[in-house]
Write a protein that holds these residues in place. Structure first.
Motif, mmCIF file in Angstrom:
data_model
loop_
_atom_site.group_PDB
_atom_site.id
_atom_site.type_symbol
_atom_site.label_atom_id
_atom_site.label_comp_id
_atom_site.label_asym_id
_atom_site.label_seq_id
_atom_site.Cartn_x
_atom_site.Cartn_y
_atom_site.Cartn_z
ATOM 1 N N LYS A 77 0.797 -0.827 0.181
ATOM 2 C CA LYS A 77 0.649 -0.080 0.260
ATOM 3 C C LYS A 77 0.859 0.902 -0.125
ATOM 4 N N GLN B 49 2.177 1.679 -4.160
ATOM 5 C CA GLN B 49 1.347 2.221 -4.175
ATOM 6 C C GLN B 49 0.853 3.609 -3.858
ATOM 7 N N ASP B 50 1.140 3.887 -2.591
ATOM 8 C CA ASP B 50 0.133 5.388 -2.316
ATOM 9 C C ASP B 50 1.582 6.248 -3.190
ATOM 10 N N LYS C 21 -1.192 1.150 -9.063
ATOM 11 C CA LYS C 21 -3.100 0.693 -8.664
ATOM 12 C C LYS C 21 -3.392 0.262 -9.656
#
Length: 90
Positions: A27, A30-31, A37
């Protein structure tokens, strides 16, 4: 006047604890825009919606092909863990 955008500072110990598992690290990447994503299967064109956290792969639910999370990134082929990359950035 607009709000100033200051990044929240966090110490390495707290960051290491918060990102202790593969899902949290995934995560975080991805952020940060390092891992996509949304991924499209190169074989059949379907969205690769399944994620293997153990093998670090996107899985196509239609044709069952797999793709590394890191394909097309600086991490592809690297022999360094996601955790170490995160800690280097601190």
């Amino acid at each position: 006047m607009g709000k100033s955008k200051h990044k929240k500072r966090i110490n390495a110990g707290k960051l290491s604890k918060e990102l202790g598992d593969t899902k949290s690290q995934f995560k975080f990447f991805q952020d940060a825009g390092i891992i996509a994503k949304k991924v499209v299967c190169s074989k059949c064109g379907a969205d690769m919606t399944s994620i293997s956290y153990q093998k670090k792969r996107f899985m196509c639910s239609k044709c069952k092909s797999a793709r590394s999370w890191f394909t097309g990134t600086f991490m592809f082929g690297a022999k360094i863990s996601m955790r170490k990359v995160i800690m280097l950035g601190e």
